[in-house]
Scaffold this motif. Structure first.
Motif, PDB file in Angstrom:
ATOM      1  N   LEU A   1      -0.365   2.227 -22.357  1.00 47.81           N
ATOM      2  CA  LEU A   1      -0.342   1.701 -20.990  1.00 47.81           C
ATOM      3  C   LEU A   1      -0.038   0.216 -21.010  1.00 47.81           C
ATOM      4  N   TRP A   2       0.822  -0.179 -20.079  1.00 50.03           N
ATOM      5  CA  TRP A   2       1.222  -1.573 -19.974  1.00 50.03           C
ATOM      6  C   TRP A   2       0.937  -2.053 -18.552  1.00 50.03           C
ATOM      7  N   PRO A   3       0.143  -3.118 -18.373  1.00 54.65           N
ATOM      8  CA  PRO A   3      -0.144  -3.613 -17.025  1.00 54.65           C
ATOM      9  C   PRO A   3       1.095  -4.235 -16.391  1.00 54.65           C
ATOM     10  N   ILE A   4       1.403  -3.821 -15.165  1.00 52.19           N
ATOM     11  CA  ILE A   4       2.573  -4.381 -14.480  1.00 52.19           C
ATOM     12  C   ILE A   4       2.208  -5.035 -13.149  1.00 52.19           C
ATOM     13  N   PHE A   5       1.072  -4.665 -12.553  1.00 53.74           N
ATOM     14  CA  PHE A   5       0.625  -5.295 -11.316  1.00 53.74           C
ATOM     15  C   PHE A   5      -0.897  -5.395 -11.329  1.00 53.74           C
ATOM     16  N   SER A   6      -1.418  -6.434 -10.704  1.00 49.91           N
ATOM     17  CA  SER A   6      -2.828  -6.535 -10.372  1.00 49.91           C
ATOM     18  C   SER A   6      -2.896  -7.035  -8.936  1.00 49.91           C
ATOM     19  N   ILE A   7      -3.162  -6.104  -8.021  1.00 48.99           N
ATOM     20  CA  ILE A   7      -3.029  -6.372  -6.589  1.00 48.99           C
ATOM     21  C   ILE A   7      -4.395  -6.720  -6.012  1.00 48.99           C
ATOM     22  N   PRO A   8      -4.537  -7.898  -5.401  1.00 46.74           N
ATOM     23  CA  PRO A   8      -5.825  -8.228  -4.768  1.00 46.74           C
ATOM     24  C   PRO A   8      -6.069  -7.368  -3.537  1.00 46.74           C
ATOM     25  N   LEU A   9      -7.301  -6.910  -3.368  1.00 46.47           N
ATOM     26  CA  LEU A   9      -7.690  -6.083  -2.234  1.00 46.47           C
ATOM     27  C   LEU A   9      -8.712  -6.815  -1.387  1.00 46.47           C
ATOM     28  N   THR A  10      -8.642  -6.609  -0.079  1.00 44.10           N
ATOM     29  CA  THR A  10      -9.635  -7.114   0.852  1.00 44.10           C
ATOM     30  C   THR A  10     -10.463  -5.934   1.338  1.00 44.10           C
ATOM     31  N   ASN A  11     -11.716  -5.859   0.879  1.00 48.66           N
ATOM     32  CA  ASN A  11     -12.560  -4.707   1.228  1.00 48.66           C
ATOM     33  C   ASN A  11     -11.846  -3.402   0.907  1.00 48.66           C
ATOM     34  N   GLY A  12     -11.370  -3.298  -0.329  1.00 47.91           N
ATOM     35  CA  GLY A  12     -10.630  -2.116  -0.755  1.00 47.91           C
ATOM     36  C   GLY A  12     -11.502  -0.874  -0.778  1.00 47.91           C
ATOM     37  N   ARG A  13     -10.856   0.289  -0.579  1.00 45.01           N
ATOM     38  CA  ARG A  13     -11.555   1.571  -0.585  1.00 45.01           C
ATOM     39  C   ARG A  13     -10.984   2.436  -1.696  1.00 45.01           C
ATOM     40  N   ILE A  14     -11.852   2.898  -2.562  1.00 41.09           N
ATOM     41  CA  ILE A  14     -11.426   3.720  -3.689  1.00 41.09           C
ATOM     42  C   ILE A  14     -10.790   5.012  -3.195  1.00 41.09           C
ATOM     43  N   GLY A  15      -9.669   5.361  -3.791  1.00 39.20           N
ATOM     44  CA  GLY A  15      -8.994   6.612  -3.474  1.00 39.20           C
ATOM     45  C   GLY A  15      -7.978   6.539  -2.362  1.00 39.20           C
ATOM     46  N   GLU A  16      -7.905   5.434  -1.627  1.00 40.66           N
ATOM     47  CA  GLU A  16      -6.987   5.335  -0.491  1.00 40.66           C
ATOM     48  C   GLU A  16      -5.622   4.859  -0.982  1.00 40.66           C
ATOM     49  N   ALA A  17      -4.881   5.754  -1.617  1.00 41.28           N
ATOM     50  CA  ALA A  17      -3.546   5.435  -2.129  1.00 41.28           C
ATOM     51  C   ALA A  17      -2.746   6.717  -2.245  1.00 41.28           C
ATOM     52  N   GLU A  18      -1.440   6.625  -2.025  1.00 41.05           N
ATOM     53  CA  GLU A  18      -0.530   7.763  -2.156  1.00 41.05           C
ATOM     54  C   GLU A  18       0.782   7.291  -2.769  1.00 41.05           C
ATOM     55  N   TRP A  19       1.404   8.162  -3.566  1.00 39.93           N
ATOM     56  CA  TRP A  19       2.685   7.866  -4.200  1.00 39.93           C
ATOM     57  C   TRP A  19       3.799   8.633  -3.499  1.00 39.93           C
ATOM     58  N   SER A  20       5.015   8.074  -3.553  1.00 37.11           N
ATOM     59  CA  SER A  20       6.186   8.848  -3.167  1.00 37.11           C
ATOM     60  C   SER A  20       6.457   9.887  -4.247  1.00 37.11           C
TER      61      SER A  20
END
Length: 403
Positions: free
Chosen positions: A167-186
């Protein structure tokens, strides 16, 4: 091969059932009953096998109804293990703050250890998401099976298969009050849609761009992302059956809209204002695909396959008549509405659930508490299960398809 097997003892060769046109399936069917038990229907369509451990599918729900309400698979509890859809890599939440990586072959356990409280894999097995404190970390999975063409140094012979996934890290995105699991891929794994306290975001992973805030609001829940990421479905109220579909290019939103796999066709399910929704499309000959499919009520099931073909299970206009259809069976588009003729794909019975296996083109239809049909072949499982069937899902095929 039979001669080799005979060296290990008596071989009992079971011929195909002469009463059926035997055609082995490419993938087993996962059957879930009302008790929560899971069974696997083997590829030879014989007696279902009860599974000792629950199957947690890594494939994201399709752009289909009602599957789009299913939460994407992720792990957040200690001990939870999840594999990539191609089974080249797995991860386990070993404690509240640590994720351990491994491969399902050989002795490669603990390949890498990542900090994080939850994780998920992309639908193409190429990327991994990790929710880590106030950041969403994105890793590229580099392996031959996951589409990689880079030879990785440090190969461990105990792993087999040529290369150990890394695994190679490519992004580290800051979240504001992030919610686990709230993500979807194309579907192509290129675009990620995720939500936090600011709203709904879209990120094109492979162009290396910054995340774009596409909808503002503190309670937005992504449901699906179209094939190229142009359309994003999301809810503002998870208790509602309604959703909005955003066109990220024009800024338009459509009510309860599903977009075909090739993004050429729309289906509008029970929109509040069907005429107004339809008038937003240039619906004229000769390109009839511009006309959206409009349903006055939510069907039992609806989904896309093979580009812009579709399947549907819905009550017909005739009392007590029900059916399952595909785009090639008995559907006529007219005036923005759907009319059904009587050349049905199945029968006059209720179709409770539909699952489509794309590699072989096989439809599994749940017709009753214990009856499943594979295309037009009926299977009576009343003596094989511990309870009524509640859900059917195709498992990954037995062969790896390089698509």
């Amino acid at each position: 091969m039979i001669e080799v097997l005979r060296e290990y003892g008596e071989v009992n060769i079971v011929p195909p059932d002469e009463e059926q046109q035997f055609r082995p399936l490419l993938a087993p069917l996962l059957i879930t009953t009302e008790t929560g038990a899971q069974y696997q229907l083997p590829v030879d369509r014989r007696e279902p096998l009860r599974l000792g451990n629950p199957v947690r599918l890594a494939a994201h729900p399709a752009n289909a109804y009602p599957d789009l309400y299913d939460s994407p698979p992720y792990c957040a509890e200690v001990g939870c293990r999840l594999s990539t859809p191609d089974y080249s890599l797995y991860a386990e939440q070993t404690d509240a703050e640590t994720i351990s990586m491994g491969v399902p072959y050989g002795d490669c356990v603990g390949l890498q250890v990542l900090p994080g409280q939850a994780f998920a894999f992309s639908s193409t097995s190429e990327s991994m998401l990790v929710w880590n404190a106030d950041h969403l970390d994105v890793y590229l999975i580099q392996s031959r099976m996951a589409g990689g063409d880079i030879t990785i140094a440090g190969f461990s012979g105990g792993c087999g298969m040529g290369n150990t996934p890394q695994l190679w890290p490519i992004f580290s995105i800051p979240l504001t009050n992030g919610r686990i699991g709230e993500a979807e891929w194309s579907a192509d794994g290129n675009v990620l849609a995720y939500a936090d306290g600011q709203g709904l975001w879209s990120l094109d992973l492979w162009r290396g761009l910054q995340s774009e805030l596409v909808v503002s609001g503190d309670r937005l829940f992504p449901l699906f992302v179209s094939a190229t990421g142009r359309y994003i479905g999301y809810q503002t109220d998870q208790a509602s059956s309604d959703w909005l579909t955003l066109d990220t290019r024009t800024g338009e939103t459509f009510e309860n809209a599903l977009v075909s796999d090739n993004e050429r066709r729309f289906a509008l399910l029970a929109p509040t204002y069907p005429t107004e929704q339809r008038d937003r499309f240039t619906c004229a000959q000769p390109i009839t695909l511009r006309c959206p499919l409009i349903f006055e009520t939510f069907p039992n099931a609806f989904g896309w396959f093979n580009g812009d073909d579709y399947f549907i299970a819905q009550t017909t206009p005739w009392p007590d008549w029900y059916s399952a259809y595909t785009g090639a069976y008995g559907l006529i588009e007219g005036g923005g509405q759907i009319e059904f003729n009587r050349d049905r794909f199945s029968s006059e019975e209720v179709v409770l659930d539909i699952a489509y296996e794309p590699h072989q083109g096989t439809f599994a239809l749940l017709m009753g508490e214990y009856e499943i049909r594979l295309n037009n072949q009926a299977l009576d499982l009343s003596g094989s299960l511990d309870g009524a069937i509640t859900q059917i899902t195709w498992l990954p095929p037995l062969f790896y398809f390089a698509e």
